[in-house]
Write an enzyme that holds these catalytic residues in place. Structure first.
Site, PDB file in Angstrom:
ATOM      1  N   CYS A 141       0.870  -1.165  -0.039  1.00 15.31           N
ATOM      2  CA  CYS A 141      -0.005  -0.152   0.012  1.00 15.31           C
ATOM      3  C   CYS A 141       0.904   1.153   0.126  1.00 15.31           C
ATOM      4  O   CYS A 141       1.836   1.174   0.646  1.00 15.31           O
ATOM      5  CB  CYS A 141      -0.963  -0.070   1.130  1.00 15.31           C
ATOM      6  SG  CYS A 141      -2.040   1.314   1.233  1.00 15.31           S
ATOM      7  N   CYS A 172      -0.072   4.511   6.968  1.00 16.71           N
ATOM      8  CA  CYS A 172      -0.871   4.456   8.287  1.00 16.71           C
ATOM      9  C   CYS A 172       0.143   3.793   9.462  1.00 16.71           C
ATOM     10  O   CYS A 172       0.358   2.411   9.060  1.00 16.71           O
ATOM     11  CB  CYS A 172      -2.278   3.688   8.161  1.00 16.71           C
ATOM     12  SG  CYS A 172      -3.047   4.417   6.899  1.00 16.71           S
ATOM     13  N   CYS A 220      -0.574  -0.005  10.238  1.00 15.87           N
ATOM     14  CA  CYS A 220      -1.023  -1.127   9.302  1.00 15.87           C
ATOM     15  C   CYS A 220      -0.026  -1.795   8.834  1.00 15.87           C
ATOM     16  O   CYS A 220       1.427  -1.585   8.272  1.00 15.87           O
ATOM     17  CB  CYS A 220      -1.649  -0.487   8.252  1.00 15.87           C
ATOM     18  SG  CYS A 220      -2.162  -1.511   6.867  1.00 15.87           S
ATOM     19  N   CYS A 231     -17.074  -9.300   3.402  1.00 14.10           N
ATOM     20  CA  CYS A 231     -16.493  -8.242   3.408  1.00 14.10           C
ATOM     21  C   CYS A 231     -15.216  -8.068   2.741  1.00 14.10           C
ATOM     22  O   CYS A 231     -14.384  -9.092   2.858  1.00 14.10           O
ATOM     23  CB  CYS A 231     -16.007  -7.765   4.977  1.00 14.10           C
ATOM     24  SG  CYS A 231     -17.293  -7.672   6.025  1.00 14.10           S
ATOM     25  N   CYS A 248     -20.240  -6.211   1.786  1.00 17.00           N
ATOM     26  CA  CYS A 248     -19.700  -4.778   2.060  1.00 17.00           C
ATOM     27  C   CYS A 248     -18.451  -4.611   1.454  1.00 17.00           C
ATOM     28  O   CYS A 248     -17.346  -5.634   1.348  1.00 17.00           O
ATOM     29  CB  CYS A 248     -19.498  -4.988   3.558  1.00 17.00           C
ATOM     30  SG  CYS A 248     -18.556  -3.273   4.023  1.00 17.00           S
ATOM     31  N   CYS A 287     -20.346   1.865   7.478  1.00 20.04           N
ATOM     32  CA  CYS A 287     -19.889   1.353   8.395  1.00 20.04           C
ATOM     33  C   CYS A 287     -18.460   2.135   8.965  1.00 20.04           C
ATOM     34  O   CYS A 287     -17.589   2.284   7.781  1.00 20.04           O
ATOM     35  CB  CYS A 287     -19.453  -0.360   7.971  1.00 20.04           C
ATOM     36  SG  CYS A 287     -18.560  -1.044   9.172  1.00 20.04           S
ATOM     37  N   ARG A 324     -19.541  -3.969  16.282  1.00 21.39           N
ATOM     38  CA  ARG A 324     -18.675  -5.087  16.129  1.00 21.39           C
ATOM     39  C   ARG A 324     -17.395  -5.530  16.548  1.00 21.39           C
ATOM     40  O   ARG A 324     -16.560  -4.275  16.477  1.00 21.39           O
ATOM     41  CB  ARG A 324     -18.495  -5.361  14.310  1.00 21.39           C
ATOM     42  CG  ARG A 324     -17.607  -6.305  13.888  1.00 21.39           C
ATOM     43  CD  ARG A 324     -17.648  -6.578  12.408  1.00 21.39           C
ATOM     44  NE  ARG A 324     -19.014  -6.545  11.841  1.00 21.39           N
ATOM     45  CZ  ARG A 324     -19.365  -5.526  11.013  1.00 21.39           C
ATOM     46  NH1 ARG A 324     -18.725  -4.333  11.094  1.00 21.39           N
ATOM     47  NH2 ARG A 324     -20.832  -5.580  10.942  1.00 21.39           N
TER      48      ARG A 324
END
Length: 413
Positions: free
Chosen positions: A65, A69, A72, A109, A142, A202, A272
């Site tokens: 990526c 972040c 991550c 998901c 999702c 979400c 969740r």
């Protein structure tokens, strides 16, 4: 105590607590944690009964990526030894999803690492959504693909997506401390795009990154204002090879207080338990079911989770039941307002975390990095080895996912 009685009364009326009350929940002592769970559990049961919704992650594209972040494992510069692969083909993703659905999951998901999707990426995901829905009537899908450009949420909705996940992660005031390649406002904008397109929004948070109680309350109050149907609560997995690898700030009791605070502030939404439950809640996971009404089944994006069979046994042993495909997740007043999350018997909300690193629930962009005791080939909660002292970081519970999507091995579900 008077505080808890007040919060229960407000939760049953959907009334927003004060910031001081929310902070007071986080400040309660370990001696009071069962009282806190019992109080928040009353609110959870009022709106959701004893149902637990199961969700299943499929990591469509792992690693590499361009976002930075700090939490991550898929981030720019990550040295974490995770699986790295490009886009799964629709049939590959559909086969991966089938394992979770066979295990009782109601929602799939679809997550992909990256800043955000190109139009070609949206085409790919649209094809995957069709492949999954063609073979599984009533399944909720999702998407969690990062920051959305204009028109992309509408295209995903047209393709059959029920929900879109994009987490705020932490407070606006401290967001720049964990990410520099996009902003808090970028994340808010994507949640709003999902809402506007008719997708069930979400959005949640990651706890354990060194934030203060005030930061936690700030982000949960911001989520209440955004009004997503689903709020995933991730607990940081301090993945080796990431900037936050040494941030072991959570205890099981702290996690329970955070979940209770979220339930009091967002009483009638799907809360969740996402990444990190196995690592930080450990043997106290069953208590968390009294606060949250939704979990992920099996493995996460880049880390192993508790064995799917163990998840199902835990739910049954704690006196809860798996929510069926025919059951509506959200309370009637939210479902009637057009909210997703199962607002119709056949469609639902989504979940997920994502932003840059398509993260998803999870922390460590494993986003789920749920990590966990799946550290043994079989998955399950940890074995009978010697138990470290409570204050010792449980690095032994963080295991990189080596099965399922992107591999030739059967997934954990």
């Amino acid at each position: 105590m008077d505080l808890l009685n007040t919060l229960v009364d407000k939760g049953l009326r959907r009334e927003l607590p004060t910031r001081e009350e929310a902070l007071a929940v986080l400040a309660t002592s370990d001696d009071d944690v069962l009282d806190v769970v019992a109080a928040a559990g009353r609110v959870r049961r009022h709106w959701f009964g004893r149902r637990v919704k199961l969700n299943y992650l499929v990591n469509l594209k792992s690693g590499l990526c361009p976002e930075d972040c700090s939490y991550c494992s898929q981030r720019l510069g990550s040295r974490a030894d995770i699986l790295k692969y490009t886009w799964l083909k629709p049939d590959e993703a559909s086969r991966a999803a089938a394992a979770g659905l066979a295990g009782g999951a109601k929602r799939v998901c679809l997550v992909a690492s990256g800043r955000g999707p190109t139009d070609r990426d949206v085409d790919r995901v649209s094809e995957t959504i069709k492949a999954i829905k063609d073979g599984n009537e009533g399944v909720e899908v999702c998407a969690c693909l990062g920051l959305l450009s204009d028109g992309q949420a509408e295209r995903l909705r047209e393709a059959g997506a029920d929900a879109y996940n994009h987490n705020l992660n932490t407070s606006e005031a401290t967001y720049g401390d964990i990410t520099s390649t996009h902003t808090y406002a970028d994340r808010v904008d994507t949640v709003q795009k999902a809402h506007a397109a008719g997708l069930s929004a979400c959005s949640g948070l990651i706890a354990g990154m060194g934030e203060s109680d005030e930061d936690l309350v700030d982000v949960v109050f911001s989520l209440r204002e955004l009004d997503p149907d689903s709020v995933p609560v991730n607990f940081l997995i301090p993945f080796e090879g990431t900037p936050l690898a040494k941030e072991w700030n959570l205890t099981p009791q702290r996690c329970l207080r955070i979940l209770a605070m979220v339930r009091f502030v967002c009483p009638d939404v799907e809360v969740r338990i996402a990444g990190g439950r196995e690592v930080h809640l450990r043997s106290m996971q069953p208590l968390a079911l009294h606060l949250a009404n939704s979990i992920f089944l099996g493995d996460y994006l880049t880390s192993e989770g508790q064995a799917g069979k163990a998840d199902l046994e835990m739910i049954a042993d704690a006196g809860f039941e798996v929510e069926g495909a025919e059951q509506v997740t959200l309370p009637e007043h939210r479902a009637a307002a057009g909210g997703g999350c199962g607002s119709h018997a056949t469609s639902g909300c989504g979940t997920h975390e994502s932003a840059g690193c398509g993260s998803e629930e999870g922390a460590g962009c494993g986003s789920h990095e749920g990590g966990g005791c799946g550290s043994h080939e079989g998955g399950g909660v940890c074995g009978p080895a010697a138990v470290p002292a409570a204050e010792t970081p449980r690095t032994d519970l963080v295991a990189v996912r080596r099965r399922g999507a992107g591999t030739d091995l059967a997934p954990n579900a």
